[in-house]
Every structure is written in structure tokens, then in C-alpha cells.
Write a protein that holds these residues in place. Structure first.
Motif: not given
Length: 263
Positions: A46-47, A92-95, A97-101, A214-215
Motif C-alpha cells: 500500500v506504500s 519493523r511493522v510498527m515502524q 506504520i510510522v514511516n508509511l507515506p 507526516k514524515e
């Protein structure tokens, strides 16, 4: 839409909103190795999906997520390598989510405990039913919620985070809203309406601008005050070079709706 009964994470996209639904209700949507791998794959896909502007993270059944699959953990107690791989993958999954654009909204119905609570805290926004409850109860079984603590402590005030971590007790949806773990608490009957109204509002913005914002939000939080201002000043100056910034300013001054190009 194809039959996704046996799929661990169901995916559905409409009007720029992609819903990822954890689909293992009989195991309380626990974050087994397989569930984490499925979530990671969907987040990666999805990213780069131009059709997706906002992601909603949901769950099938009466429990949002009960954390790690303790049966799987117990079966692998003799393997330090497996345990480290599991927690690294979860982190990694949590990150991701945070890093998803794209902004990610948690749709929380039922209980979210341990790594499930971590999942909610890792999302950018969260809307919870008034019946939802939250906890980091690892202390009750001799396994402190150390990785959930990372997301929790970055979302709620320190003393509230410590209270949840040290007592392991359930927190009501109302208290979760009060301490900042979730954005909204709504009647369970209007949960979907509330979640998708919020998602649609965000989906109407420039996807390019949302990505930049977001970033920058997460990066500046880890900086000192002066460094954060220097960094965000540069971000805004660069943002102004984008077509959508020029279009948005002109549309505002011309009193018309903007025509986003997402660039």
C-alpha cells in the motif's frame, strides 16, 4: 470482491481509502509471526499504491488485537533466535506504520492489549468504540511490555504510560481518549461512520502534502527545539516549490476548490 475468508489480512480500497482488516478472530487477531508477515506485506504494497490516500487498520470479530500469540511464544520458549526474530519483525511493522507515506487510522472495537495496544499507539490516529479497552498486561505474566512501551510512551504522558505498564490493568476508551491514546470515542453503532468520515476528510487533501507532513512530524519530534525549527523551515521552503502548494494557495485566494495533482 474475491473470497478472503482464509486471508490473514483482508484488503479493500474505495474512494482513496484502503482498509486492512486483521482476519483471525478465532485467535483474537493475535500478532503471530504469520500475521505480522501478512501485515508487513500489505503495508509495503500500500506504500506505493497511488490509489490509496489513507489507510484504515481494522480487525474482524470482537477483539481488535490481543498482542502476540502466546501459544506460539510458549511453543518456541527454547528458541532465543525465534523470539528475537518475532519481536524484531513486530518492531519493523510498527515502524512501517510510522514511516508509511499515508496517514493510518486505527479503527478499534473490542480489546487492544500488549502488542495490540502498541499497534493502536503506532497509528497516526485512532477512533475507538465506547466499549473498547486497552492494556499493556505483560507484567501480569512475567513478560514486561517493553516493545509496546516504545509506542505507548511516545503517545501518552509518562506517568500514564508507566501506570499502564506497571499495573497491567485495563483502561477504558474514555480514559484512553483523555490520556491521548485515541483521538475519538464514539458509540459502537457509529464507529464505521466516524472512522470513514475522518478518513474521507484526510483523503481529500493533497497526498503529496500529507506525505511531507507526516514524515516531518515524526522526524522533528526526535529533535531539539532549535534543530526542529531549522529542519521544518527547510521542509516548508521545499514544500512551497511543489505544484500542490502553489495550487492550494491560488485556490484559497481565488475562493475555489483546489485541483490536487499530488505533486
Amino acid at each position: 470482491m474475491s473470497d478472503q475468508t482464509d486471508v490473514l489480512v483482508k484488503k479493500y480500497t474505495e474512494n482513496g481509502i484502503t482498509t486492512l482488516t486483521m482476519n483471525k478472530p478465532e485467535r483474537r487477531n493475535s500478532l503471530s509471526m504469520a500475521m505480522l508477515e501478512a501485515l508487513s506485506a500489505e503495508l509495503e504494497a500500500v506504500s506505493g499504491d497511488a490509489e490509496t490516500r489513507v489507510v484504515v487498520l481494522a480487525a474482524a470479530g470482537q477483539v481488535f488485537c490481543a498482542g502476540h500469540d502466546l501459544r506460539e511464544v510458549r511453543d518456541q520458549l527454547g528458541s532465543y533466535e525465534f523470539q528475537l526474530k518475532l519481536f524484531n519483525l513486530c518492531s519493523r511493522v510498527m515502524q512501517q506504520i510510522v514511516n508509511l507515506p499515508k496517514p493510518v487510522i486505527a479503527r478499534v472495537a473490542g480489546v487492544a492489549t500488549a502488542a495490540g495496544c502498541q499497534l493502536v499507539a503506532s497509528c497516526d490516529l485512532a477512533v475507538a468504540a465506547d466499549t473498547a479497552r486497552f492494556a499493556t498486561p505483560g507484567v501480569n505474566i512475567g513478560l514486561f511490555c517493553s516493545t509496546p512501551m516504545v509506542a505507548l510512551s511516545r503517545n501518552v504522558p509518562r506517568k500514564h504510560a508507566m501506570e499502564m505498564l506497571l499495573t497491567g490493568e485495563m483502561v477504558s476508551a474514555i480514559k484512553a481518549e483523555r490520556i491521548g491514546l485515541v483521538n475519538q470515542v464514539v458509540d459502537e453503532q457509529v464507529l464505521d461512520e466516524s472512522v470513514y468520515r475522518l478518513a474521507a476528510t484526510i483523503a481529500g487533501k493533497s497526498a503529496f502534502t500529507l506525505k511531507i507532513g507526516k514524515e516531518a512530524f515524526y522526524r522533528q519530534m526526535e529533535m531539539g527545539l532549535a534543530e526542529a525549527y531549522d529542519y521544518t523551515s527547510e521542509v516548508m521552503a521545499n514544500n512551497l516549490q511543489a505544484a500542490d502548494a502553489r495550487e492550494g494557495i491560488c485556490a484559497f485566494l481565488d475562493k475555489r476548490a483546489p485541483d490536487w495533482k499530488d505533486e
